[in-house]
Design a protein around this motif. Structure first.
Motif, PDB file in Angstrom:
ATOM      1  N   ASN A   2       0.829  -1.205   0.000  1.00  0.00           N
ATOM      2  CA  ASN A   2       0.000   0.000   0.000  1.00  0.00           C
ATOM      3  C   ASN A   2       0.869   1.263   0.000  1.00  0.00           C
ATOM      4  OD1 ASN A   2       0.781   0.547   2.718  1.00  0.00           O
ATOM      5  ND2 ASN A   2      -0.885  -0.713   3.489  1.00  0.00           N
ATOM      6  N   PHE A   3       0.204   2.411  -0.103  1.00  0.00           N
ATOM      7  CA  PHE A   3       0.937   3.666  -0.262  1.00  0.00           C
ATOM      8  C   PHE A   3       1.882   3.943   0.897  1.00  0.00           C
ATOM      9  CE2 PHE A   3       1.267   8.135   0.915  1.00  0.00           C
ATOM     10  CZ  PHE A   3       1.964   8.615  -0.185  1.00  0.00           C
ATOM     11  N   THR A   4       1.399   3.812   2.142  1.00  0.00           N
ATOM     12  CA  THR A   4       2.238   4.189   3.272  1.00  0.00           C
ATOM     13  C   THR A   4       3.417   3.234   3.475  1.00  0.00           C
ATOM     14  OG1 THR A   4       0.701   3.057   4.781  1.00  0.00           O
ATOM     15  CG2 THR A   4       0.448   5.459   4.525  1.00  0.00           C
ATOM     16  N   ASP A   5       3.257   1.972   3.096  1.00  0.00           N
ATOM     17  CA  ASP A   5       4.385   1.037   3.158  1.00  0.00           C
ATOM     18  C   ASP A   5       5.485   1.486   2.198  1.00  0.00           C
ATOM     19  OD1 ASP A   5       3.209  -0.546   5.069  1.00  0.00           O
ATOM     20  OD2 ASP A   5       2.441  -2.035   3.656  1.00  0.00           O
ATOM     21  N   LEU A 123       7.826  11.723  11.247  1.00  0.00           N
ATOM     22  CA  LEU A 123       7.731  10.612  12.194  1.00  0.00           C
ATOM     23  C   LEU A 123       8.830   9.579  11.939  1.00  0.00           C
ATOM     24  CD1 LEU A 123       6.094   9.549  14.573  1.00  0.00           C
ATOM     25  CD2 LEU A 123       4.554   8.441  12.941  1.00  0.00           C
ATOM     26  N   ALA A 124       9.163   9.352  10.680  1.00  0.00           N
ATOM     27  CA  ALA A 124      10.249   8.427  10.352  1.00  0.00           C
ATOM     28  C   ALA A 124      11.565   8.909  10.961  1.00  0.00           C
ATOM     29  CB  ALA A 124      10.381   8.289   8.839  1.00  0.00           C
ATOM     30  N   CYS A 147      13.767   6.404  26.655  1.00  0.00           N
ATOM     31  CA  CYS A 147      13.697   6.559  25.194  1.00  0.00           C
ATOM     32  C   CYS A 147      12.964   5.391  24.547  1.00  0.00           C
ATOM     33  CB  CYS A 147      15.098   6.709  24.609  1.00  0.00           C
ATOM     34  SG  CYS A 147      15.880   8.287  25.010  1.00  0.00           S
ATOM     35  N   GLN A 148      13.111   4.199  25.126  1.00  0.00           N
ATOM     36  CA  GLN A 148      12.397   3.042  24.592  1.00  0.00           C
ATOM     37  C   GLN A 148      10.894   3.224  24.756  1.00  0.00           C
ATOM     38  OE1 GLN A 148      13.661   0.271  22.851  1.00  0.00           O
ATOM     39  NE2 GLN A 148      11.455   0.078  22.464  1.00  0.00           N
ATOM     40  N   LYS A 149      10.482   3.779  25.903  1.00  0.00           N
ATOM     41  CA  LYS A 149       9.057   4.054  26.111  1.00  0.00           C
ATOM     42  C   LYS A 149       8.541   5.049  25.075  1.00  0.00           C
ATOM     43  CE  LYS A 149       9.141   3.181  31.114  1.00  0.00           C
ATOM     44  NZ  LYS A 149       9.037   3.804  32.456  1.00  0.00           N
ATOM     45  N   LYS A 150       9.326   6.081  24.808  1.00  0.00           N
ATOM     46  CA  LYS A 150       8.934   7.072  23.803  1.00  0.00           C
ATOM     47  C   LYS A 150       8.901   6.435  22.413  1.00  0.00           C
ATOM     48  CE  LYS A 150      10.789  10.981  26.394  1.00  0.00           C
ATOM     49  NZ  LYS A 150      11.803  12.066  26.445  1.00  0.00           N
ATOM     50  N   LEU A 151       9.874   5.568  22.157  1.00  0.00           N
ATOM     51  CA  LEU A 151       9.926   4.887  20.867  1.00  0.00           C
ATOM     52  C   LEU A 151       8.685   4.022  20.661  1.00  0.00           C
ATOM     53  CD1 LEU A 151      11.424   4.136  18.274  1.00  0.00           C
ATOM     54  CD2 LEU A 151      12.672   2.391  19.584  1.00  0.00           C
ATOM     55  N   ASP A 152       8.256   3.351  21.706  1.00  0.00           N
ATOM     56  CA  ASP A 152       7.055   2.510  21.612  1.00  0.00           C
ATOM     57  C   ASP A 152       5.833   3.352  21.230  1.00  0.00           C
ATOM     58  OD1 ASP A 152       8.561   0.327  22.313  1.00  0.00           O
ATOM     59  OD2 ASP A 152       7.969   0.364  24.434  1.00  0.00           O
ATOM     60  N   VAL A 153       5.738   4.545  21.814  1.00  0.00           N
ATOM     61  CA  VAL A 153       4.625   5.445  21.487  1.00  0.00           C
ATOM     62  C   VAL A 153       4.722   5.897  20.028  1.00  0.00           C
ATOM     63  CG1 VAL A 153       3.547   7.672  21.983  1.00  0.00           C
ATOM     64  CG2 VAL A 153       4.349   6.230  23.858  1.00  0.00           C
ATOM     65  N   LYS A 159       1.827   3.420  13.229  1.00  0.00           N
ATOM     66  CA  LYS A 159       0.794   2.473  12.808  1.00  0.00           C
ATOM     67  C   LYS A 159      -0.533   3.189  12.576  1.00  0.00           C
ATOM     68  CE  LYS A 159      -1.682  -1.647  14.434  1.00  0.00           C
ATOM     69  NZ  LYS A 159      -1.825  -2.617  15.568  1.00  0.00           N
ATOM     70  N   ASP A 160      -0.917   4.051  13.517  1.00  0.00           N
ATOM     71  CA  ASP A 160      -2.198   4.762  13.410  1.00  0.00           C
ATOM     72  C   ASP A 160      -2.192   5.758  12.260  1.00  0.00           C
ATOM     73  OD1 ASP A 160      -3.129   3.353  15.571  1.00  0.00           O
ATOM     74  OD2 ASP A 160      -2.775   4.953  17.025  1.00  0.00           O
ATOM     75  N   LEU A 161      -1.095   6.501  12.107  1.00  0.00           N
ATOM     76  CA  LEU A 161      -1.026   7.495  11.038  1.00  0.00           C
ATOM     77  C   LEU A 161      -1.046   6.821   9.671  1.00  0.00           C
ATOM     78  CD1 LEU A 161      -0.751  10.399  10.089  1.00  0.00           C
ATOM     79  CD2 LEU A 161       1.739  10.223  10.453  1.00  0.00           C
ATOM     80  N   SER A 162      -0.331   5.722   9.542  1.00  0.00           N
ATOM     81  CA  SER A 162      -0.319   4.982   8.276  1.00  0.00           C
ATOM     82  C   SER A 162      -1.721   4.488   7.926  1.00  0.00           C
ATOM     83  CB  SER A 162       0.642   3.797   8.354  1.00  0.00           C
ATOM     84  OG  SER A 162       1.966   4.223   8.563  1.00  0.00           O
TER      85      SER A 162
END
Length: 203
Positions: A2-5, A123-124, A147-153, A159-162
């Motif tokens: 798909n487009f976002t991928d 975001l990337a 930072c890992q917690k922030k990365l998870d968010v 995922k949601d934006l895509s």
């Protein structure tokens, strides 16, 4: 795919290519075919990536004021290039969907596809750099865990934006959403609209 991928793959290629030398003066080497969407997306993210590092540099408290002013001019120019390219991407989508007739009850989205793509590109970069921090060996364990917690968010946001972008494009294709584009009409770079600039010309 798909487009976002596709966009995500292109954005990350741009980011990885930049960090080979990690230098804001590195010339772009866009190898995607001319007139392809991938080439446009790569150019878009390259601008974002270079500007990301401009913003890092200018926050150095010991930066020379003259150098800082020159860098501010580069950031302004980069912002204009970013806006121009986002609007170009929207033109690409407008052409793609030019034969779609929106339904009479079609909705209007709060942002155009290209401005959503702009957020995906940024975001990337956030995910790339937060991942570096989450795995930086010279940092404390507390820092890496935070930072890992922030990365998870950020990954959840990706995922949601895509999903949202893909749904928006599907809705446009089905006529459920009417694509309407407004130019940004930025004023600060326009000598006829920025009072600091046009008053200077009148003196």
């Amino acid at each position: 795919m798909n487009f976002t991928d596709t966009a995500w793959q292109v954005f990350n290629k741009s980011i990885e290519d930049y960090h080979v030398l990690d230098n804001v003066d590195t010339p772009i080497n866009n190898t995607f075919p001319t007139d392809s969407l991938e080439r446009i997306l790569y150019a878009k993210n390259w601008i974002d990536t270079v500007q990301w590092h401009f913003e890092d540099i200018i926050r150095d408290e010991n930066i020379d004021p003259v150098e800082a002013l020159q860098l501010k001019r580069k950031i302004d120019a980069s912002n204009q290039q970013r806006t121009d390219l986002v609007e170009f991407i929207d033109s690409w989508f407008l052409d793609k969907y030019k034969n779609i007739t929106p339904k009479t009850d079609a909705k209007i989205n709060t942002e155009t596809p290209a401005w959503a793509v702009d957020r995906l590109s940024i975001l990337a970069l956030k995910i790339y750099h937060m991942s570096l921090e989450a795995n930086r060996e010279s940092a404390s364990e507390e820092h890496r865990l935070n930072c890992q917690k922030k990365l998870d968010v950020l990954l959840d946001q990706k995922k949601d934006l895509s999903t949202s972008i893909n749904q928006l494009l599907t809705d446009i294709e089905n006529g459920d959403v009417k694509m309407k584009v407004y130019k940004q009409m930025k004023m600060y770079n326009d000598e006829s609209l920025n009072p600091i600039l046009y008053q200077k010309e009148q003196k």
